[in-house]
Write an enzyme that holds these catalytic residues in place. Structure first.
Site, PDB file in Angstrom:
ATOM      1  N   GLU A   1     -12.977   2.393   5.143  1.00  0.00           N
ATOM      2  CA  GLU A   1     -12.983   1.820   6.485  1.00  0.00           C
ATOM      3  C   GLU A   1     -14.295   1.963   7.260  1.00  0.00           C
ATOM      4  O   GLU A   1     -14.667   1.044   7.996  1.00  0.00           O
ATOM      5  CB  GLU A   1     -11.862   2.452   7.327  1.00  0.00           C
ATOM      6  CG  GLU A   1     -10.461   2.138   6.846  1.00  0.00           C
ATOM      7  CD  GLU A   1      -9.446   3.070   7.486  1.00  0.00           C
ATOM      8  OE1 GLU A   1      -9.431   4.267   7.137  1.00  0.00           O
ATOM      9  OE2 GLU A   1      -8.685   2.614   8.347  1.00  0.00           O
TER      10      GLU A   1
ATOM     11  N   PHE B   1      -8.103   1.135  11.781  1.00  0.00           N
ATOM     12  CA  PHE B   1      -6.883   1.694  12.364  1.00  0.00           C
ATOM     13  C   PHE B   1      -7.066   2.096  13.831  1.00  0.00           C
ATOM     14  O   PHE B   1      -6.786   3.218  14.231  1.00  0.00           O
ATOM     15  CB  PHE B   1      -6.477   2.912  11.518  1.00  0.00           C
ATOM     16  CG  PHE B   1      -5.015   3.263  11.558  1.00  0.00           C
ATOM     17  CD1 PHE B   1      -4.072   2.500  10.893  1.00  0.00           C
ATOM     18  CD2 PHE B   1      -4.573   4.389  12.247  1.00  0.00           C
ATOM     19  CE1 PHE B   1      -2.730   2.844  10.907  1.00  0.00           C
ATOM     20  CE2 PHE B   1      -3.221   4.743  12.280  1.00  0.00           C
ATOM     21  CZ  PHE B   1      -2.298   3.967  11.590  1.00  0.00           C
TER      22      PHE B   1
ATOM     23  N   GLU C   1       0.472  -1.708   4.675  1.00  0.00           N
ATOM     24  CA  GLU C   1       0.810  -0.281   4.793  1.00  0.00           C
ATOM     25  C   GLU C   1       2.275  -0.127   5.206  1.00  0.00           C
ATOM     26  O   GLU C   1       3.048   0.549   4.546  1.00  0.00           O
ATOM     27  CB  GLU C   1      -0.098   0.420   5.807  1.00  0.00           C
ATOM     28  CG  GLU C   1       0.280   1.896   5.985  1.00  0.00           C
ATOM     29  CD  GLU C   1      -0.696   2.710   6.826  1.00  0.00           C
ATOM     30  OE1 GLU C   1      -1.850   2.291   6.999  1.00  0.00           O
ATOM     31  OE2 GLU C   1      -0.297   3.792   7.300  1.00  0.00           O
TER      32      GLU C   1
ATOM     33  N   GLN D   1       0.840  -1.199   0.000  1.00  0.00           N
ATOM     34  CA  GLN D   1       0.000   0.000   0.000  1.00  0.00           C
ATOM     35  C   GLN D   1       0.875   1.249   0.000  1.00  0.00           C
ATOM     36  O   GLN D   1       0.363   2.349  -0.077  1.00  0.00           O
ATOM     37  CB  GLN D   1      -0.889   0.017   1.259  1.00  0.00           C
ATOM     38  CG  GLN D   1      -1.942  -1.084   1.280  1.00  0.00           C
ATOM     39  CD  GLN D   1      -2.672  -1.170   2.616  1.00  0.00           C
ATOM     40  OE1 GLN D   1      -2.663  -2.208   3.252  1.00  0.00           O
ATOM     41  NE2 GLN D   1      -3.301  -0.094   3.053  1.00  0.00           N
TER      42      GLN D   1
ATOM     43  N   ARG E   1      -5.978   7.022  17.197  1.00  0.00           N
ATOM     44  CA  ARG E   1      -7.292   6.946  16.550  1.00  0.00           C
ATOM     45  C   ARG E   1      -8.300   6.240  17.456  1.00  0.00           C
ATOM     46  O   ARG E   1      -9.474   6.618  17.502  1.00  0.00           O
ATOM     47  CB  ARG E   1      -7.208   6.282  15.178  1.00  0.00           C
ATOM     48  CG  ARG E   1      -8.490   6.443  14.377  1.00  0.00           C
ATOM     49  CD  ARG E   1      -8.397   5.833  12.982  1.00  0.00           C
ATOM     50  NE  ARG E   1      -7.868   6.734  11.978  1.00  0.00           N
ATOM     51  CZ  ARG E   1      -8.580   7.671  11.342  1.00  0.00           C
ATOM     52  NH1 ARG E   1      -9.854   7.834  11.622  1.00  0.00           N
ATOM     53  NH2 ARG E   1      -8.023   8.439  10.426  1.00  0.00           N
TER      54      ARG E   1
ATOM     55  N   THR F   1      -4.300  10.685  10.778  1.00  0.00           N
ATOM     56  CA  THR F   1      -4.099  11.438  12.017  1.00  0.00           C
ATOM     57  C   THR F   1      -2.697  12.037  12.066  1.00  0.00           C
ATOM     58  O   THR F   1      -2.453  12.989  12.786  1.00  0.00           O
ATOM     59  CB  THR F   1      -4.346  10.547  13.246  1.00  0.00           C
ATOM     60  OG1 THR F   1      -3.472   9.424  13.173  1.00  0.00           O
ATOM     61  CG2 THR F   1      -5.784  10.060  13.282  1.00  0.00           C
TER      62      THR F   1
HETATM   63  N1  MTE Z   1     -11.274  -3.048  -0.098  1.00  0.00           N
HETATM   64  C1  MTE Z   1     -10.684  -4.093  -0.719  1.00  0.00           C
HETATM   65  N2  MTE Z   1     -11.386  -4.759  -1.668  1.00  0.00           N
HETATM   66  N3  MTE Z   1      -9.425  -4.494  -0.398  1.00  0.00           N
HETATM   67  C2  MTE Z   1      -8.690  -3.854   0.578  1.00  0.00           C
HETATM   68  O1  MTE Z   1      -7.544  -4.232   0.847  1.00  0.00           O
HETATM   69  N4  MTE Z   1      -8.644  -2.045   2.261  1.00  0.00           N
HETATM   70  C3  MTE Z   1      -9.426  -1.171   3.116  1.00  0.00           C
HETATM   71  C4  MTE Z   1     -10.476  -0.412   2.312  1.00  0.00           C
HETATM   72  N5  MTE Z   1     -11.210  -1.315   1.453  1.00  0.00           N
HETATM   73  C5  MTE Z   1      -9.294  -2.740   1.263  1.00  0.00           C
HETATM   74  C6  MTE Z   1     -10.602  -2.359   0.863  1.00  0.00           C
HETATM   75  C7  MTE Z   1      -8.632  -0.194   3.856  1.00  0.00           C
HETATM   76  S1  MTE Z   1      -7.884  -0.667   5.284  1.00  0.00           S
HETATM   77  C8  MTE Z   1      -8.512   1.102   3.443  1.00  0.00           C
HETATM   78  S2  MTE Z   1      -7.657   2.242   4.355  1.00  0.00           S
HETATM   79  C9  MTE Z   1      -9.099   1.568   2.184  1.00  0.00           C
HETATM   80  O2  MTE Z   1      -9.800   0.541   1.488  1.00  0.00           O
HETATM   81  C10 MTE Z   1      -7.983   2.104   1.308  1.00  0.00           C
HETATM   82  O3  MTE Z   1      -8.414   2.522   0.060  1.00  0.00           O
HETATM   83  P1  MTE Z   1      -9.074   3.967  -0.212  1.00  0.00           P
HETATM   84  O4  MTE Z   1      -8.357   4.948   0.630  1.00  0.00           O
HETATM   85  O5  MTE Z   1      -8.836   4.164  -1.662  1.00  0.00           O
HETATM   86  O6  MTE Z   1     -10.506   3.819   0.148  1.00  0.00           O
HETATM   87  N1  HPA Z   2      -5.020   5.732   9.208  1.00  0.00           N
HETATM   88  C1  HPA Z   2      -4.426   4.767   8.493  1.00  0.00           C
HETATM   89  N2  HPA Z   2      -3.148   4.685   8.289  1.00  0.00           N
HETATM   90  C2  HPA Z   2      -2.391   5.632   8.836  1.00  0.00           C
HETATM   91  C3  HPA Z   2      -2.937   6.668   9.596  1.00  0.00           C
HETATM   92  C4  HPA Z   2      -4.339   6.714   9.786  1.00  0.00           C
HETATM   93  O1  HPA Z   2      -4.897   7.598  10.439  1.00  0.00           O
HETATM   94  N3  HPA Z   2      -1.926   7.445  10.015  1.00  0.00           N
HETATM   95  C5  HPA Z   2      -0.802   6.873   9.519  1.00  0.00           C
HETATM   96  N4  HPA Z   2      -1.073   5.790   8.812  1.00  0.00           N
HETATM   97 MO1  MOS Z   3      -6.315   1.162   6.006  1.00  0.00          MO
HETATM   98  S1  MOS Z   3      -6.100   0.311   7.881  1.00  0.00           S
HETATM   99  O1  MOS Z   3      -5.966   2.742   6.682  1.00  0.00           O
HETATM  100  O2  MOS Z   3      -4.877   0.651   5.267  1.00  0.00           O
END
Ligand code: MTE
Ligand code: HPA
Ligand code: MOS
Length: 798
Positions: A743, A370, A258, A223, A336, A467
């Site tokens: 999320e 998170f 991440e 990521q 968080r 955050t």
């Molecule tokens: N959806 C799918 N299909 N696969 C994933 O790994 N990760 C989740 C969410 N939805 C995820 C998912 C997480 S932890 C986050 S932070 C967000 O997608 C990240 O993508 P975005 O910021 O583009 O929504």
């Molecule tokens: N969310 C998810 N990932 C992160 C954050 C957060 O707030 N801060 C740093 N990495």
């Molecule tokens: Mo999502 S836990 O912020 O990769």
């Protein structure tokens, strides 16, 4: 007065697919043609890497003999921490994570050495030949004991509000809350919240190959490509411009990639650097589960004062995050959790304390939400406990405590501005027929001695922004080729969430093109530099905004060119349906197809590529005063879940789920709905079936799908009704006033856990509060039922 929200009437299929195109890889996903890292190269000359890991959780290594490993069939290279040219450190934010163990072992599964061999089988087989001797110490595994012994990865953080004011005086911050002491009623308790394995379908993986000028190219499932690039550079000791990290797509990340994809990429890179050959590193699932961090388990306690109406007057909430052996991302995760200790409620005078326990397990990391989900559970426990204490319906207690005008500032000083959650809950209450079902369930439970049903409606208020404020930035580039086709790139990564599709939609919309004209290729650090991880649900908020800016810049240049070249009325120019339209100064209609316009601009030497940059405005949080605006805005959701339990076995199932979720003005309703459904189910797994068990020696006993149960097809709710909130655009100026969706829906599953408690408490005619730690597995539900029955008998006989 009730405020209800109109729900959408189903639109035609055609209208739906226009506004909600399928994921750009949907066909590839279902046909198997979408390529993942493991598919990129399979040539015979590629080498394979495997790691030898610690079998002890807490020990000093007294002897390492790798001779047998070195002479095993097919082995080409073996290395340890002694062989690292740069520095042996891959910590995400703070130091503390060695790439390979240096003497001291901090958890069972920690990588000690790496083997590079001609085949995957040879590499893995050779690892078992190592002779390693340890001087073992007893592992510290209990986070509460860790805090007592001051074993922490980072200092605690405290937020306090007293008499409506944030208290910044350090000495007074943790003093007892007077409003809590003087409250009419009080509930207090303790809650253990379990962790969660990411169980991405594609495990951690990276391939490194030699690149020009003594550089390296790392194809990685991450990521956070910029982090892989940076750590490879630091461990090898070369500048960042000699390394490129690349990711086309992941087979799921969920936060697990991440920070913790980086060591995988770095090991492959180091092996490539040493051997001069391409190296692939992919672990068997069991090793992946032992080596990489999970969602933080939490130990929480709460002490809450409230009045006769069930309105909270003061709350003390103490959260202990079990961080494992190193800081990793735990600063942000526990912060968080603290920011979400209120969920959607005004909690009066507040004392929120967050601890970061250091234990001898793998370093726990980001996972969807998170820390937010762990932070919300105590206050949702409290809502139900208040209701049962006062004999009220839990929904009424929840509604009475929601943020509202006049009671709209959080315990960390951010003002809640968009008051959507109240009307959303009212709407859901009505649409799900909450009241009549509540009554029916009570009647059912009266006549059913063994099988009991439960119901709960819970809200989610989730803050959107990293955050860590500096991470809230993104870049993008858009290039228009001479045939009119468009290639975009941005710093975000695709993990299944549909980010690339959304960014393509935005670029296509700005340039008046149909979607097939716009493509996004692999994310690479030599295209957009210094990127943030794709995380905090902000992928589209940040990257789509950056891409929009880049597209607007190109549009601006094209318009300037066309206006001058064809003598056009400036206000009349627009791009629509793959064509440029305008009126000439003499009043005639003027049209050029998109490719013609682009071709003409090219011939007139107009640059057809541009970059865009975006940084989220308004945000900032001061850790010293524990006050500020960490989030640009909040995303909302509410869910009603009905469950059924067997009180003699603890077996349970979800009968029906109704969800109303806020995505502002949706960028893509089909993708957003998928995120809501997937988030709920993943949350349900976390709260009910997915149990991580470490034994007393610190060994993970649940390192595979036979012992670790993720939700299966048959665990999906029998009746699953998902609606997106419509007609309520984000009040902040996000991309087309949409809201992040990745999320927040995860926490809708808290309604299932609350419904389980509701079903259990029916054994006491809703008078007693069950203790139900998570995951609420059948065993825990059964024990909770037995406990309530015992307490009920004690009450009757007393
Ligand atoms: N959806 C799918 N299909 N696969 C994933 O790994 N990760 C989740 C969410 N939805 C995820 C998912 C997480 S932890 C986050 S932070 C967000 O997608 C990240 O993508 P975005 O910021 O583009 O929504
Ligand atoms: N969310 C998810 N990932 C992160 C954050 C957060 O707030 N801060 C740093 N990495
Ligand atoms: Mo999502 S836990 O912020 O990769």
């Amino acid at each position: 007065m009730r405020q209800l929200i109109d729900l959408p009437t189903p639109s035609s299929d055609k209208a739906r697919t226009d506004k909600a195109p399928a994921h750009d890889s949907a066909k590839g996903h279902v046909s198997g043609t979408a390529r993942y890292t493991d598919d990129v190269y399979r040539h015979a000359a590629m080498l394979h890497l495997a790691v030898g890991v610690s079998t002890k959780a807490h020990a000093q290594i007294t002897k390492i003999d790798l001779d047998a490993v070195r002479s095993a069939p097919g082995v080409i290279d073996v290395f340890t921490s002694q062989d690292i040219p740069g520095h042996n450190e891959v910590g995400a934010v703070f130091p503390g994570d060695p790439l390979l163990v240096e003497g001291r072992v901090s958890y069972a599964g920690q990588p000690i050495f790496a083997v590079v061999a001609d085949t995957l089988r040879h590499a893995r087989q050779a690892t078992s030949l190592a002779q390693i001797e340890y001087k073992s110490e007893s592992p510290l595994l209990d986070p509460a004991v860790a805090i007592e012994e001051n074993s922490v990865v980072l200092p605690k953080h405290v937020q306090r509000r007293e008499a409506g004011q944030n208290i910044i005086d350090e000495a007074h911050r943790e003093a007892p809350l007077p409003a809590l002491e003087s409250a009419q009623h009080r509930v207090s308790g303790r809650l253990d919240v379990g962790g969660q394995e990411h169980f991405y379908l594609e495990g951690q993986i990276a391939i490194a190959e030699p690149w020009e000028d003594d550089g390296l190219r790392v194809v990685t499932s991450t990521q956070h490509p910029s982090e892989v690039q940076k750590l490879v550079a630091e461990v090898i000791g070369i500048p960042l411009h000699r390394i490129v990290a690349e990711v086309r797509r992941m087979g799921g990340g969920f936060g697990g990639k991440e920070s913790q994809a980086a060591p995988v990429g770095v090991l492959a890179a180091l092996a490539c650097w040493r051997t001069g050959r391409s190296v692939k590193f992919r672990m068997p699932r069991e090793i992946d589960m032992r080596v990489t961090g999970k969602r933080h388990p939490f130990r929480s306690s709460y002490d809450v004062g409230f009045n006769d109406e069930g309105v909270i007057e003061a709350a003390k909430i103490e959260l202990i995050g079990n961080c494992g052996y190193s800081p990793d991302l735990s600063e942000g995760v526990v912060d968080r959790a603290m920011f979400h200790a209120d969920n959607a409620y005004y909690i009066g005078d507040a004392l929120v304390i967050g601890h970061r326990a250091k234990t001898n397990t793998v370093s726990h990391t980001a996972f969807r939400g998170f820390g937010g989900p762990q932070g919300m559970l105590p206050i949702e426990t409290v809502m139900d406990d208040i209701a049962r204490t006062l004999g009220l319906d839990p929904l009424d207690v929840r509604k009475r405590n929601l943020y509202r005008t006049g009671k709209d500032e959080t315990h960390y000083g951010q003002k809640v501005e968009q008051h959507l959650i109240g009307p959303m809950m009212e709407t859901l209450e009505e649409r799900s027929e909450y009241r009549s079902r509540r009554q029916k369930i009570a009647e059912f439970n009266k006549q059913s001695p063994i099988i009991k049903r439960g119901l709960a409606l819970t809200p989610v208020q989730f803050g959107i922004s990293f955050t860590a404020t500096h991470l809230n930035q993104a870049g993008a580039i858009v290039r228009v080729y001479t045939d009119g086709s468009v290639l975009a790139n941005h710093g975000g990564t695709e993990m299944g969430q549909g980010l690339h599709t959304k960014v393509c939609q935005v670029v296509a919309r700005e340039l008046g093109l149909s979607l097939e004209n716009v493509r996004i290729s692999a994310t690479r650090t030599d295209k957009v530099p210094n990127t943030s991880p794709t995380a905090a649900s902000s992928g589209a908020d940040l990257n789509a905004m950056a891409a929009r800016k880049a597209a607007l810049e190109i549009k601006q240049r094209l318009f300037q060119f066309a206006q001058d070249e064809y003598a056009l009325e400036p206000a009349s120019m627009h791009l629509e349906e793959n064509a440029f339209h305008a009126t000439t100064l003499t009043g005639d209609a003027f049209t050029l197809s998109w490719p013609e316009l682009v071709q003409q601009a090219y011939l007139h030497r107009i640059p057809l590529f541009s970059e865009g940059f975006y940084a989220t405005p308004k945000i900032g949080y001061d850790k010293k005063t524990a006050r500020g605006r960490p989030f640009y805005y909040y995303a909302y959701g509410a869910a009603v879940t009905e469950v059924e339990i067997d009180t003699l076995t603890g077996e349970n199932r979800v009968r029906r789920v109704d969800i109303l979720h806020d995505v502002g003005e949706s960028l893509n309703p089909a993708i957003d709905r998928g995120q809501v459904e997937g988030g709920y189910i993943q949350g349900l797994g976390w709260l009910t079936t997915e149990e991580l068990v470490w034994n007393d020696d610190g060994q993970l006993m649940t390192a595979g799908p036979s012992t670790y149960k993720i939700p299966a097809y048959s665990d999906a709710p029998i009746d699953f009704r998902v609606n997106l909130l419509e007609g309520h655009p984000n009040s902040e100026a996000t991309i087309y006033h949409s809201k992040a969706v990745g999320e927040p829906p995860f926490m809708l599953a808290i309604s299932a856990w609350a419904a389980l408690r509701d079903a259990i408490s029916s054994l006491s005619d809703y008078a007693l509060n069950p203790v139900l730690n998570t995951p609420a597995t059948p065993e825990r539900i059964l024990f909770a039922c037995n406990k309530i029955r015992e307490r009920q008998e004690d009450k009757v006989s007393a």
